[in-house]
Structure formats: structure tokens, C-alpha cells
Motif scaffolding. Structure first.
Motif, short mmCIF file in Angstrom:
data_model
loop_
_atom_site.label_atom_id
_atom_site.label_comp_id
_atom_site.label_asym_id
_atom_site.label_seq_id
_atom_site.Cartn_x
_atom_site.Cartn_y
_atom_site.Cartn_z
N GLU A 120 0.80 -1.22 0.00
CA GLU A 120 0.00 0.00 0.00
C GLU A 120 0.84 1.27 0.00
OE1 GLU A 120 -2.99 -0.01 3.04
OE2 GLU A 120 -3.69 -2.01 2.47
N THR A 121 1.98 1.24 0.69
CA THR A 121 2.81 2.44 0.78
C THR A 121 4.05 2.37 -0.12
OG1 THR A 121 4.10 1.55 2.63
CG2 THR A 121 2.11 2.84 3.17
N ASN A 122 4.27 1.21 -0.75
CA ASN A 122 5.44 1.00 -1.60
C ASN A 122 6.75 1.29 -0.84
OD1 ASN A 122 6.47 0.12 -4.10
ND2 ASN A 122 6.94 2.23 -4.68
N SER A 123 6.76 0.97 0.45
CA SER A 123 7.97 1.18 1.25
C SER A 123 8.60 -0.16 1.61
CB SER A 123 7.64 1.98 2.52
OG SER A 123 6.61 1.35 3.24
N VAL A 124 9.92 -0.17 1.64
CA VAL A 124 10.66 -1.38 1.95
C VAL A 124 10.58 -1.63 3.46
CG1 VAL A 124 12.92 -2.51 1.87
CG2 VAL A 124 12.23 -0.98 0.02
N VAL A 125 10.32 -2.88 3.81
CA VAL A 125 10.29 -3.30 5.21
C VAL A 125 11.32 -4.40 5.38
CG1 VAL A 125 8.90 -4.30 7.05
CG2 VAL A 125 7.83 -2.76 5.38
N TYR A 126 12.15 -4.27 6.42
CA TYR A 126 13.20 -5.23 6.71
C TYR A 126 12.85 -5.99 7.97
CZ TYR A 126 15.75 -2.26 3.50
OH TYR A 126 16.13 -1.54 2.40
N MET A 127 12.97 -7.31 7.94
CA MET A 127 12.88 -8.11 9.15
C MET A 127 14.31 -8.26 9.65
SD MET A 127 9.70 -8.41 9.36
CE MET A 127 9.54 -9.45 10.77
N VAL A 128 14.56 -7.71 10.84
CA VAL A 128 15.91 -7.68 11.38
C VAL A 128 15.93 -8.48 12.67
CG1 VAL A 128 17.79 -6.21 12.22
CG2 VAL A 128 16.31 -5.41 10.38
N GLU A 129 16.87 -9.42 12.76
CA GLU A 129 17.03 -10.22 13.97
C GLU A 129 18.00 -9.50 14.91
OE1 GLU A 129 17.62 -14.80 15.36
OE2 GLU A 129 18.50 -14.20 13.46
N PHE A 130 17.47 -9.04 16.02
CA PHE A 130 18.26 -8.38 17.06
C PHE A 130 18.38 -9.37 18.22
CE2 PHE A 130 16.44 -4.68 14.89
CZ PHE A 130 17.55 -3.87 14.74
N GLY B 191 10.33 -5.82 12.59
CA GLY B 191 10.12 -5.17 11.30
C GLY B 191 10.61 -3.74 11.37
N CYS B 192 11.48 -3.35 10.44
CA CYS B 192 12.08 -2.01 10.46
C CYS B 192 11.94 -1.34 9.10
CB CYS B 192 13.58 -2.10 10.78
SG CYS B 192 13.97 -2.79 12.40
N LEU B 193 11.78 -0.04 9.14
CA LEU B 193 11.81 0.77 7.93
C LEU B 193 13.23 1.27 7.72
CD1 LEU B 193 8.52 2.79 8.53
CD2 LEU B 193 8.84 0.75 7.08
N GLU B 194 13.54 1.73 6.50
CA GLU B 194 14.92 2.14 6.18
C GLU B 194 15.44 3.23 7.09
OE1 GLU B 194 15.05 2.90 1.94
OE2 GLU B 194 15.39 0.77 1.56
N HIS B 195 14.58 4.16 7.51
CA HIS B 195 15.07 5.25 8.34
C HIS B 195 15.34 4.82 9.79
CE1 HIS B 195 10.73 5.49 9.25
NE2 HIS B 195 11.13 5.97 10.41
N GLU B 196 14.99 3.58 10.15
CA GLU B 196 15.20 3.08 11.52
C GLU B 196 16.49 2.31 11.69
OE1 GLU B 196 10.72 2.47 13.16
OE2 GLU B 196 11.43 0.96 11.72
N ILE B 197 17.16 1.97 10.57
CA ILE B 197 18.40 1.19 10.64
C ILE B 197 19.47 1.80 9.74
CG2 ILE B 197 17.31 -0.99 11.29
CD1 ILE B 197 17.34 -1.82 8.35
N ALA B 198 20.71 1.44 10.02
CA ALA B 198 21.86 1.86 9.21
C ALA B 198 22.83 0.70 9.11
CB ALA B 198 22.54 3.07 9.82
N LEU B 199 23.62 0.69 8.08
CA LEU B 199 24.63 -0.34 7.90
C LEU B 199 25.61 -0.29 9.05
CD1 LEU B 199 25.34 -2.55 5.84
CD2 LEU B 199 26.83 -0.90 4.73
N ALA B 200 25.89 -1.45 9.65
CA ALA B 200 26.86 -1.52 10.75
C ALA B 200 28.27 -1.37 10.19
CB ALA B 200 26.72 -2.84 11.48
N VAL B 201 29.09 -0.65 10.90
CA VAL B 201 30.47 -0.43 10.49
C VAL B 201 31.33 -1.52 11.14
CG1 VAL B 201 32.41 1.16 10.52
CG2 VAL B 201 30.08 2.03 10.32
#
Length: 82
Positions: A53-63, A70-80
Motif C-alpha cells: 500500500e505504501t510502496n515502502s521497503v520493510v526489513y525483518m531484522v534479527e536483534f 520489522g524495520c523501515l529504512e530510516h530506523e536502521i543503518a549499515l553496521a560499520v
């Protein structure tokens, strides 16, 4: 029509939470707005999808064990890598 969305992250990539992630009701055993993952928490992308419905990418992230969020792109960043 909006074109296809290209994910920024891929399966298996290590990511960090860029802000505290709070329960939106997904985890019924926790109170609403309970802290699920603290800012800086390290996780791994285990699935990538698109909310139709929103055409937004959703990531399932195992913490950690048994904590897939479930995370949106603005909630996560690539780990260094350290």
C-alpha cells in the motif's frame, strides 16, 4: 503508478538501530511503547519485503535470539565493521 522500490540493505547484512525501537503492538507480551531494541543495537537483516500500500521497503531484522523486528529504512543503518 509508483515504480519499484529498491532496498538499501540486503539479506545477511549487519545493521544497527539508529533510534530506540518501541513496541507498536507487534509483541503482545510487552506493553505498548515498551523498548524492544535500544539505539545502537546490532542486528542482521533476515528478510526484505515491500509494503504494497505504501510502496515502502520493510526489513525483518534479527536483534538477538527470538527478537525479529520489522524495520523501515530510516530506523536502521549499515553496521560499520570494527
Amino acid at each position: 503508478m509508483i515504480g519499484p522500490t529498491v532496498p538499501l540493505f540486503d539479506w545477511g547484512q549487519k545493521v544497527v538501530a539508529v533510534a530506540d525501537l518501541l513496541n507498536d503492538g507487534t509483541f503482545p507480551e510487552l506493553s505498548e511503547d515498551a523498548l524492544i531494541v535500544q539505539q545502537g543495537g546490532l542486528g542482521e537483516v533476515v528478510q526484505v519485503g515491500v509494503h504494497s500500500e505504501t510502496n515502502s521497503v520493510v526489513y525483518m531484522v534479527e536483534f538477538g535470539p527470538h527478537r525479529v523486528v520489522g524495520c523501515l529504512e530510516h530506523e536502521i543503518a549499515l553496521a560499520v565493521a570494527a
